[in-house]
Design a protein around this motif. Structure first.
Motif, PDB file in Angstrom:
ATOM      1  N   PRO A  73       9.744   8.376  -5.904  1.00 22.43           N
ATOM      2  CA  PRO A  73       9.412   7.545  -7.070  1.00 22.43           C
ATOM      3  C   PRO A  73       7.971   7.731  -7.536  1.00 22.43           C
ATOM      4  O   PRO A  73       7.699   7.689  -8.743  1.00 22.43           O
ATOM      5  CB  PRO A  73       9.660   6.124  -6.556  1.00 22.43           C
ATOM      6  N   ILE A  74       7.048   7.948  -6.602  1.00 17.14           N
ATOM      7  CA  ILE A  74       5.644   8.152  -6.982  1.00 17.14           C
ATOM      8  C   ILE A  74       5.482   9.458  -7.746  1.00 17.14           C
ATOM      9  O   ILE A  74       4.799   9.515  -8.779  1.00 17.14           O
ATOM     10  CB  ILE A  74       4.731   8.123  -5.742  1.00 17.14           C
ATOM     11  N   ASP A  75       6.117  10.537  -7.270  1.00 18.59           N
ATOM     12  CA  ASP A  75       6.028  11.826  -7.961  1.00 18.59           C
ATOM     13  C   ASP A  75       6.639  11.747  -9.354  1.00 18.59           C
ATOM     14  O   ASP A  75       6.137  12.362 -10.302  1.00 18.59           O
ATOM     15  CB  ASP A  75       6.717  12.917  -7.147  1.00 18.59           C
ATOM     16  N   ARG A  76       7.713  10.994  -9.486  1.00 19.91           N
ATOM     17  CA  ARG A  76       8.316  10.817 -10.814  1.00 19.91           C
ATOM     18  C   ARG A  76       7.344  10.102 -11.748  1.00 19.91           C
ATOM     19  O   ARG A  76       7.198  10.474 -12.918  1.00 19.91           O
ATOM     20  CB  ARG A  76       9.614  10.007 -10.709  1.00 19.91           C
ATOM     21  N   GLN A 319      -2.350  10.522  -4.651  1.00 21.78           N
ATOM     22  CA  GLN A 319      -3.530  11.009  -3.942  1.00 21.78           C
ATOM     23  C   GLN A 319      -3.712  10.324  -2.599  1.00 21.78           C
ATOM     24  O   GLN A 319      -4.155  10.926  -1.625  1.00 21.78           O
ATOM     25  CB  GLN A 319      -4.782  10.804  -4.812  1.00 21.78           C
ATOM     26  N   ALA A 320      -3.337   9.032  -2.542  1.00 30.74           N
ATOM     27  CA  ALA A 320      -3.454   8.289  -1.283  1.00 30.74           C
ATOM     28  C   ALA A 320      -2.373   8.695  -0.293  1.00 30.74           C
ATOM     29  O   ALA A 320      -2.539   8.539   0.922  1.00 30.74           O
ATOM     30  CB  ALA A 320      -3.379   6.790  -1.551  1.00 30.74           C
ATOM     31  N   GLY A 321      -1.240   9.197  -0.795  1.00 33.44           N
ATOM     32  CA  GLY A 321      -0.144   9.617   0.069  1.00 33.44           C
ATOM     33  C   GLY A 321       0.804   8.506   0.458  1.00 33.44           C
ATOM     34  O   GLY A 321       1.685   8.712   1.289  1.00 33.44           O
ATOM     35  N   HIS A 322       0.632   7.336  -0.161  1.00 39.17           N
ATOM     36  CA  HIS A 322       1.526   6.215   0.142  1.00 39.17           C
ATOM     37  C   HIS A 322       1.406   5.168  -0.963  1.00 39.17           C
ATOM     38  O   HIS A 322       0.503   5.237  -1.821  1.00 39.17           O
ATOM     39  CB  HIS A 322       1.177   5.585   1.497  1.00 39.17           C
ATOM     40  N   GLU A 323       2.309   4.200  -0.938  1.00 36.94           N
ATOM     41  CA  GLU A 323       2.285   3.157  -1.955  1.00 36.94           C
ATOM     42  C   GLU A 323       1.073   2.244  -1.778  1.00 36.94           C
ATOM     43  O   GLU A 323       0.605   2.015  -0.653  1.00 36.94           O
ATOM     44  CB  GLU A 323       3.570   2.322  -1.886  1.00 36.94           C
ATOM     45  N   LEU A 324       0.564   1.750  -2.894  1.00 29.54           N
ATOM     46  CA  LEU A 324      -0.570   0.828  -2.897  1.00 29.54           C
ATOM     47  C   LEU A 324      -0.201  -0.392  -3.722  1.00 29.54           C
ATOM     48  O   LEU A 324       0.467  -0.266  -4.752  1.00 29.54           O
ATOM     49  CB  LEU A 324      -1.806   1.500  -3.525  1.00 29.54           C
ATOM     50  N   ASN A 325      -0.648  -1.560  -3.284  1.00 30.12           N
ATOM     51  CA  ASN A 325      -0.423  -2.734  -4.117  1.00 30.12           C
ATOM     52  C   ASN A 325      -1.470  -2.774  -5.228  1.00 30.12           C
ATOM     53  O   ASN A 325      -2.415  -1.980  -5.249  1.00 30.12           O
ATOM     54  CB  ASN A 325      -0.421  -4.025  -3.280  1.00 30.12           C
TER      55      ASN A 325
END
Length: 348
Positions: A73-76, A319-325
């Motif tokens: 989902p992040i790449d999309r 860039q962080a490699g994971h989800e962020l709030n």
């Protein structure tokens, strides 16, 4: 996935105001229902046909085919933020949707958005004719491998009636801070509507015009040739560029102190804030770009478009490699801008 697309380099005619030129072609395959009515087996068959066609072209066009459900989902979301796909394209369900992109990320083909194919060419600056040349060549190459739905009277058949005919949408993304500051933008946009042009926000239909960035495109695609649509939009864009430049000169001559104060305050916030939302970042970056274009602030190595991409939620998480709030994104965004801008100015 590359950090930047080639169109973000701020090169080309009037690239300080015209951030990008885009040509988009809608195409559907003959004897197949539109994407919203495809059954699973027909959708799979259609995807396979398009993938084969893209693979046949890969040596010449350096294109890579990827199914959307194979991307995170992040790449999309990053693809949306780069303007390579539409926001609607990543709405669930994404099964039986795919994207083909070239190495420079100047070409993208959405498979099974509103139409079977949405072929898009993105170039920096005012290069509508150049983008059309590439789009036309790619379209011809695909048509030799795929059987398009076409009617001799109506033209290319599309899911939306406003796209029928040439099924082409030509658009420019423009940065118009001076027209907004001098309150001329609404008048300009009203005039555009009267001559068959439509003005949208940063990410097209249904999006807001954040950071004084607007997309201008033809309203319909029937009645004129592709070349005529492109000529009309290019002429209108040149007139808008002229009005924006005149508005900038007016601000410098008649509100120079106010303008200097405004852009330097924006620079101060960007280089010192510890929390910043994406909307605030875009607004401040827009004002800093105006200051840079007028010689009131130092230039940075990164272009305005590249810096705006760095502030977007998907890109930050990529860039962080994971989800962020939201709070984490606001802090990381502020930190990035603070450090990046200071570093780039010092190294210029």
């Amino acid at each position: 996935m590359e950090p930047f697309s080639a169109w973000m380099q701020a090169k080309g005619p009037d690239a300080d105001i015209v951030l990008s030129s885009r040509i988009r072609l809608a195409r559907n395959l003959k004897d197949m229902v539109f994407p919203n009515r495809l059954t699973d087996d027909v959708a799979e068959k259609m995807l396979h046909q398009v993938e084969q066609a893209v693979n046949d072209l890969s040596r010449t066009w350096q294109m890579h085919f990827e199914r959307l459900d194979h991307l995170s989902p992040i790449d999309r979301q990053v693809l949306v933020e780069k303007h390579l796909i539409s926001p609607a394209f990543i709405e669930e369900p994404v099964k039986y949707r795919a994207i083909a992109i070239d190495e420079r990320e100047s070409i993208s083909i959405m498979v099974n958005e509103e139409d079977h194919l949405r072929i898009q060419i993105l170039l920096s600056g005012l290069q509508l004719e150049e983008a059309w040349t590439v789009a036309n060549q790619l379209d011809d190459a695909l048509e030799r491998r795929l059987d398009y739905a076409y009617d001799s009277h109506s033209g290319y058949l599309t899911a939306c009636p406003t796209n029928i005919g040439t099924a082409m949408r030509a658009s420019v993304m423009v940065h118009l801070p001076a027209l907004v500051l001098t309150r001329q933008a609404s008048q300009v946009f009203t005039t555009l509507a009267q001559i068959g042009m439509v003005v949208r926000g940063l990410y097209g239909e249904g999006s807001d015009a954040i950071g004084n960035i607007f997309q201008i495109s033809n309203q319909v695609s029937l009645g004129l040739s592709e070349e005529e649509f492109i000529h009309n939009l290019a002429t209108v864009t040149q007139q808008i560029v002229g009005r924006e430049r005149h508005a900038r000169q007016y601000l410098q001559h008649n509100a120079g102190v106010m303008l200097a104060d405004r852009v330097e305050r924006a620079w101060g916030l960007l280089t010192h804030a510890h929390i910043m939302t994406s909307e605030e970042a875009l607004r401040l970056l827009s004002e800093v770009k105006l200051g840079q274009d007028l010689g009131l602030l130092p230039k940075t190595k990164s272009t305005f478009t590249q810096l705006t991409l760095f502030t977007r939620p998907g890109f930050l998480q990529s860039q962080a490699g994971h989800e962020l709030n939201a709070q984490e994104r606001d802090q990381i965004r502020a930190q990035f801008l603070r450090e990046r801008l200071r570093e780039e100015v010092q190294s210029v």
